[in-house]
Write an enzyme that holds these catalytic residues in place. Sequence first.
Site, short mmCIF file in Angstrom:
data_model
loop_
_atom_site.label_atom_id
_atom_site.label_comp_id
_atom_site.label_asym_id
_atom_site.label_seq_id
_atom_site.Cartn_x
_atom_site.Cartn_y
_atom_site.Cartn_z
N ASN A 48 1.16 -1.39 -0.49
CA ASN A 48 0.11 -0.08 -0.10
C ASN A 48 1.20 1.39 -0.29
O ASN A 48 1.83 1.07 0.55
CB ASN A 48 -0.70 -0.26 1.34
N CYS A 49 0.01 2.32 -0.46
CA CYS A 49 1.38 4.28 -0.19
C CYS A 49 1.54 4.26 0.63
O CYS A 49 1.64 4.15 1.93
CB CYS A 49 -0.06 4.89 -1.12
N PRO A 50 2.82 4.45 0.64
CA PRO A 50 4.02 4.85 -0.23
C PRO A 50 4.34 3.52 -0.73
O PRO A 50 5.20 3.92 -2.13
CB PRO A 50 4.31 6.15 -0.12
N ASP B 51 -3.05 -1.84 -5.24
CA ASP B 51 -2.91 -0.51 -4.72
C ASP B 51 -3.52 0.77 -5.48
O ASP B 51 -3.47 0.93 -6.66
CB ASP B 51 -2.27 0.26 -3.87
#
Length: 79
Positions: free
Chosen positions: A15-17, A42
């Site tokens: 997931n981000c980042p 994501d």
Amino acid sequence: MSQQPDAILDATGLNCPEPVMMLHNKVRDLPAGGLLKVIATDPSTRRDIPKFCVFLGHELLDQSEEAGTYLYWIRKKAD
């Protein structure tokens, strides 16, 4: 795309980042003009990866989504 990528970045499950951070490192290792295929799950990559390419001058050749998996084809800018 039918062209063979020079490298593949599998960011599945991240997931981000993390996907963009990994992308930054992977692109750095590619030769100028190299082709990178990115696989991600994501949804925020739909926003982040195109912005990454514009900001750093790389070419986003194609992006697609199928069953929650996002594919991106990126051509590294020529030095």
